[in-house]
Scaffold this motif. Structure first.
Motif, PDB file in Angstrom:
ATOM      1  N   ASP A  62       0.824  -1.209   0.000  1.00  0.00           N
ATOM      2  CA  ASP A  62       0.000   0.000   0.000  1.00  0.00           C
ATOM      3  C   ASP A  62       0.857   1.257   0.000  1.00  0.00           C
ATOM      4  OD1 ASP A  62      -2.303  -1.435  -0.114  1.00  0.00           O
ATOM      5  OD2 ASP A  62      -2.898  -1.123   1.973  1.00  0.00           O
ATOM      6  N   VAL A  63       1.997   1.228   0.670  1.00  0.00           N
ATOM      7  CA  VAL A  63       2.911   2.365   0.652  1.00  0.00           C
ATOM      8  C   VAL A  63       3.404   2.609  -0.774  1.00  0.00           C
ATOM      9  CG1 VAL A  63       5.169   3.200   1.408  1.00  0.00           C
ATOM     10  CG2 VAL A  63       3.643   2.097   3.050  1.00  0.00           C
ATOM     11  N   THR A  64       3.850   1.562  -1.406  1.00  0.00           N
ATOM     12  CA  THR A  64       4.395   1.692  -2.760  1.00  0.00           C
ATOM     13  C   THR A  64       3.311   2.052  -3.761  1.00  0.00           C
ATOM     14  OG1 THR A  64       6.187   0.137  -2.296  1.00  0.00           O
ATOM     15  CG2 THR A  64       5.585   0.461  -4.604  1.00  0.00           C
ATOM     16  N   ASN A  65       2.188   1.361  -3.709  1.00  0.00           N
ATOM     17  CA  ASN A  65       1.096   1.630  -4.652  1.00  0.00           C
ATOM     18  C   ASN A  65       0.495   3.015  -4.444  1.00  0.00           C
ATOM     19  OD1 ASN A  65       1.445  -0.913  -5.737  1.00  0.00           O
ATOM     20  ND2 ASN A  65      -0.122  -1.867  -4.430  1.00  0.00           N
ATOM     21  N   GLY A  66       0.637   3.544  -3.249  1.00  0.00           N
ATOM     22  CA  GLY A  66       0.124   4.886  -2.979  1.00  0.00           C
ATOM     23  C   GLY A  66       1.011   5.993  -3.507  1.00  0.00           C
ATOM     24  N   GLY A  67       2.178   5.631  -4.006  1.00  0.00           N
ATOM     25  CA  GLY A  67       3.061   6.632  -4.610  1.00  0.00           C
ATOM     26  C   GLY A  67       4.075   7.235  -3.655  1.00  0.00           C
ATOM     27  N   TRP A  68       4.451   6.498  -2.597  1.00  0.00           N
ATOM     28  CA  TRP A  68       5.427   7.028  -1.635  1.00  0.00           C
ATOM     29  C   TRP A  68       6.688   7.476  -2.348  1.00  0.00           C
ATOM     30  CZ3 TRP A  68      10.428   6.070  -0.187  1.00  0.00           C
ATOM     31  CH2 TRP A  68      10.860   6.631   1.033  1.00  0.00           C
ATOM     32  N   SER A  69       7.185   8.645  -1.911  1.00  0.00           N
ATOM     33  CA  SER A  69       8.395   9.209  -2.519  1.00  0.00           C
ATOM     34  C   SER A  69       9.246   9.844  -1.435  1.00  0.00           C
ATOM     35  CB  SER A  69       8.030  10.264  -3.572  1.00  0.00           C
ATOM     36  OG  SER A  69       9.161  11.021  -3.946  1.00  0.00           O
ATOM     37  N   ALA A  70      10.506   9.460  -1.374  1.00  0.00           N
ATOM     38  CA  ALA A  70      11.422  10.043  -0.397  1.00  0.00           C
ATOM     39  C   ALA A  70      11.621  11.525  -0.649  1.00  0.00           C
ATOM     40  CB  ALA A  70      12.762   9.314  -0.437  1.00  0.00           C
ATOM     41  N   SER A  71      11.669  11.914  -1.913  1.00  0.00           N
ATOM     42  CA  SER A  71      11.917  13.325  -2.244  1.00  0.00           C
ATOM     43  C   SER A  71      10.784  14.218  -1.751  1.00  0.00           C
ATOM     44  CB  SER A  71      12.110  13.496  -3.752  1.00  0.00           C
ATOM     45  OG  SER A  71      10.954  13.069  -4.456  1.00  0.00           O
ATOM     46  N   TYR A  72       9.561  13.664  -1.647  1.00  0.00           N
ATOM     47  CA  TYR A  72       8.451  14.458  -1.119  1.00  0.00           C
ATOM     48  C   TYR A  72       8.740  14.880   0.310  1.00  0.00           C
ATOM     49  CZ  TYR A  72       3.872  15.572   0.863  1.00  0.00           C
ATOM     50  OH  TYR A  72       2.839  16.185   1.525  1.00  0.00           O
ATOM     51  N   TRP A  73       9.171  13.943   1.144  1.00  0.00           N
ATOM     52  CA  TRP A  73       9.490  14.279   2.526  1.00  0.00           C
ATOM     53  C   TRP A  73      10.623  15.300   2.602  1.00  0.00           C
ATOM     54  CZ3 TRP A  73       9.444   8.789   5.209  1.00  0.00           C
ATOM     55  CH2 TRP A  73       8.119   8.451   5.521  1.00  0.00           C
ATOM     56  N   VAL A  74      11.623  15.124   1.788  1.00  0.00           N
ATOM     57  CA  VAL A  74      12.764  16.050   1.808  1.00  0.00           C
ATOM     58  C   VAL A  74      12.309  17.450   1.420  1.00  0.00           C
ATOM     59  CG1 VAL A  74      15.011  16.578   0.806  1.00  0.00           C
ATOM     60  CG2 VAL A  74      14.417  14.207   1.361  1.00  0.00           C
ATOM     61  N   ASN A  75      11.490  17.553   0.395  1.00  0.00           N
ATOM     62  CA  ASN A  75      11.013  18.871  -0.040  1.00  0.00           C
ATOM     63  C   ASN A  75      10.118  19.518   1.015  1.00  0.00           C
ATOM     64  OD1 ASN A  75      12.365  18.810  -2.510  1.00  0.00           O
ATOM     65  ND2 ASN A  75      10.683  17.743  -3.538  1.00  0.00           N
ATOM     66  N   GLU A  76       9.298  18.721   1.711  1.00  0.00           N
ATOM     67  CA  GLU A  76       8.461  19.278   2.771  1.00  0.00           C
ATOM     68  C   GLU A  76       9.323  19.750   3.941  1.00  0.00           C
ATOM     69  OE1 GLU A  76       4.868  19.663   2.558  1.00  0.00           O
ATOM     70  OE2 GLU A  76       5.662  19.411   0.525  1.00  0.00           O
TER      71      GLU A  76
END
Length: 710
Positions: A62-76
């Protein structure tokens, strides 16, 4: 043979590290990134993130299929102007999940290396990642109808002996192995954030081994201050006054690395519970800025959903913070907290209900910033200048110059037509400190070993004088010859805060004696009470000329322990452009109706005037001016009610000037009202008259500055 030698070396290393109990390493190069940080992003994210998963593989899918992205956390994190990320997935109440492939069975472990991806994404943008580690198995079955998040059987088979992971010692062995696996797997991992401690770790020299194998890694500890660790973290809870102020429990004083962790969502758990919680912008920004103004790292917790993204209100706050903080980042990034060991203007409660902090640029000790988080009621701001000669003040956001005056140790900004709802920032350029005596020799009546009186005057913030909890405790200044003394300044170590007051460790009652021979002291030239407040505390003296000055602590706030980083004697106040300043105590004035009292701490002199609660009650001072002209009056008052107490001010019976004195919160919270009047050469009368049946506020003193204050 090699194993025996290694254990011997480790035993020796651990012995060296623990030979001096309660002494943390304060200057190791591995700590540089934390010392240079202002904030971090705290992410609680695991199997129990809503909607809860009981299958590790299903959660990963579910994490992967939901589109989890490390760069999203870094940008936030970058929007929040954070410099590091703490990932809390191996968390006791989140299911003990490990978001990376692991050879060690015992709890959820993913096939995809989420932690590794985050470390690489952060490194690419100049951020660090710290991994959360827990020692506590007590929530091993929380949220389950049966069974446990931990698999003792699988782990026992792996290590070749029976281990019960639901016990503290068994879990300690399991978690112990995680450290070494991560150290080997992730060369760019910046450190570990540890929730509490574990006896198994201690018996097996875990921390010494981490520093030996990865000398670049930091170790942070929550809730208890283990000296071998680099940083102590404290939860920034409610009950503060104001609500955004300094963490309520600080276990060790700076320069120990200190972190305050707090939630951005107004309600709910530390992890995403399924709802879109609001973010209190004023509270969150106030905490971030106050921590920066205290040299405390702000670890801000946001609740990532299963796919890693933040709920709408947190995402909106991050976008807002990105723009808001960018406009004032000069005053936060690359600074230290002001008013303490790094110098700077005094933080805390100011005039007319104002409150805030100050910061000092690390690369320029004459560049300061005033952060007004709670604005005053009016267009002026007054705060103690801590001996700095101010040369220019501007509004940081607009660059517009701000009018200011300096007198009697106080900097007053005036003509401020609007206040930012979260943080009005003033940039203050100084020409350094003035009027502070150098070459002063200090001695004390008592000291603990290694913390003698000289440490309070050596200019080194790594050292301090400890009075050994004696009371009375005396600190004596030898100026070398008889000289004018205008004030004493005491920079106490912040072992605790004003909340709760029982935990404070500060001077309250004091006496000041002077002598010209060091043996004949006579009566005290001043007695009083120092408020239980943040920053350097000042004791102003009037007309004192002596070689020796002795400060005696005769009472304390909280506990008797008294530690002083630096203390100094001021021979003159900074600034003033040749002006002359004189303090007139209210207890020496003419009182029409009321009495002199001393039952509310923080007053100057021997007391204050508590006028009767009637219209027309007044206090009148006689002021001597060397020449006719404009004088600046700084009137010190307290109003412990919630109702404003207006008054009229007249000079020599002339036209009245209407002044307003709103509530200061408590009767022990003193504020300053600054205004100008016209004086004649020679004697003048200044009368403050109540204009309502509530009477005047409590009146402490007036500081009168004449002769062209700049």
């Amino acid at each position: 043979m090699r194993r025996t030698a290694t254990l011997a070396v480790l035993a020796l290393l651990l012995g060296l590290l623990t030979a001096a109990p309660a002494r943390a390493d304060l200057q190791h190069p591995r700590q540089a990134f934390l010392r240079n940080s202002i904030a971090g992003l705290f992410l609680h994210w695991g199997e129990r993130t809503s909607p809860q998963h009981t299958s590790c593989s299903a959660w990963e899918a579910d994490v992967t299929n939901g589109g989890w992205s490390a760069s999203y956390w870094v940008n936030e994190a970058k929007k929040l102007h954070a410099q590091y990320i703490v990932l809390a997935t191996f968390h006791s109440r989140l299911g003990y999940a490990r978001p990376y492939p692991s050879a060690i069975p015992g709890s959820c472990r993913t096939t995809r290396d989420f932690l590794g991806e985050l470390i690489d994404a952060a490194d690419a943008q100049g951020l660090k990642v710290i991994n959360y580690m827990t020692d506590d198995p007590q929530w091993h079955n929380e949220g389950l109808s049966s069974g446990s998040w931990l698999n003792s059987s699988a782990f026992s088979t792996y290590v070749g002996h029976d281990v019960d992971l639901t016990t503290r010692d068994g879990f300690g062995e399991f978690s112990y192995l995680q450290f070494f696996e991560q150290m080997l797997r992730y060369p760019k991992l910046a450190g570990f954030w540890i929730d509490n401690d574990n006896a198994y770790w201690e018996r097996n020299d875990l921390y010494a081994k981490i520093y030996q194998q990865r000398p670049d890694m930091t170790i942070s500890n929550n809730n208890e201050d283990t000296p071998i660790m680099d940083m102590i973290s404290n939860e920034q809870k409610t009950g503060m006054t104001p609500s955004y102020d300094y963490p309520q429990a600080v276990y060790t004083a700076l320069p120990r690395l200190i972190e305050a962790d707090f939630k951005l969502p107004t309600g709910g758990p530390w992890w995403y519970g399924g709802s879109d919680q609001a973010v209190d912008r004023k509270l969150t920004l106030g905490r971030l800025i106050t921590n920066a103004g205290s040299s405390v790292k702000a670890l801000m917790a946001e609740t990532a959903m299963v796919n890693g993204r933040f709920p709408a209100q947190q995402a909106d706050f991050n976008n807002f913070a990105n723009t808001y903080l960018s406009a004032i980042w000069e005053s936060l990034g690359g600074t230290e907290g002001g008013g303490y060991m790094f110098g700077g203007l005094k933080p805390g409660f100011w005039n007319n209900g104002a409150h805030g902090v100050t910061t000092v640029a690390k690369n320029d000790p004459d560049r300061h910033y005033i952060h007004v988080i709670t604005p005053p009621s009016g267009s002026t701001l007054s705060l103690r200048d801590n001996g700095y000669r101010v040369s220019a003040v501007t509004n940081l956001r607009t660059g517009a110059p701000v009018a200011f005056t300096q007198s009697g140790g106080t900097l007053t900004l005036s003509g401020i037509s609007s206040w930012d709802q979260y943080d009005t920032v003033f940039k203050v350029v100084t020409s350094g400190r003035q009027g502070i005596y150098t070459g002063v020799t200090l001695s004390a009546s008592s000291s603990t070993s290694g913390h003698g009186a000289a440490a309070a005057g050596d200019g080194n913030y790594l050292t301090y004088w400890d009075s050994d909890a004696a009371e009375p405790a005396r600190l004596t200044f030898d100026l070398g010859s008889a000289k004018p003394v205008r004030y004493l300044a005491i920079n106490q170590r912040e072992d605790s805060t004003v909340y709760p007051s029982s935990g404070s460790a500060r001077i309250s009652d004091y006496q000041v004696h002077v002598s010209n021979d060091g043996s004949t002291w006579g009566s005290a030239v001043k007695t009083g009470t120092v408020p239980n407040a943040r920053g350097v505390q000042f004791i102003d003296l009037n007309g004192v000329n002596a070689r020796y000055v002795r400060l005696s602590k005769t009472g304390h706030h909280g506990v008797a322990r008294w530690r002083v980083d630096e203390a100094w004697v001021g021979g003159q106040y900074a600034g003033g452009g040749g002006s002359t300043g004189t303090r007139y105590e209210a207890e020496n004035a003419t009182i029409s109706q009321g009495a002199v009292e001393a039952n509310h701490a923080g007053y100057s002199g021997t007391g204050f005037v508590n006028g009767d609660n009637v219209t027309g009650a007044y206090t009148e001072w006689t002021i001597n001016a060397p020449a006719a002209g404009t004088a600046t009056i700084a009137l010190r008052y307290a109003n412990g009610t919630t109702t404003s107490r207006p008054a009229s001010v007249t000079v020599n019976g002339g036209a009245a000037q209407n002044r307003d004195y709103p509530g200061t919160g408590t009767w022990t919270t003193w504020a300053t009202d600054t205004f100008t009047v016209q004086l004649n050469a020679g004697a003048n009368t200044l009368r403050v008259t109540a204009t309502t049946d509530g009477g005047n506020p409590n009146l402490d003193c007036i500081d009168v500055t004449t002769g062209g204050a700049s």
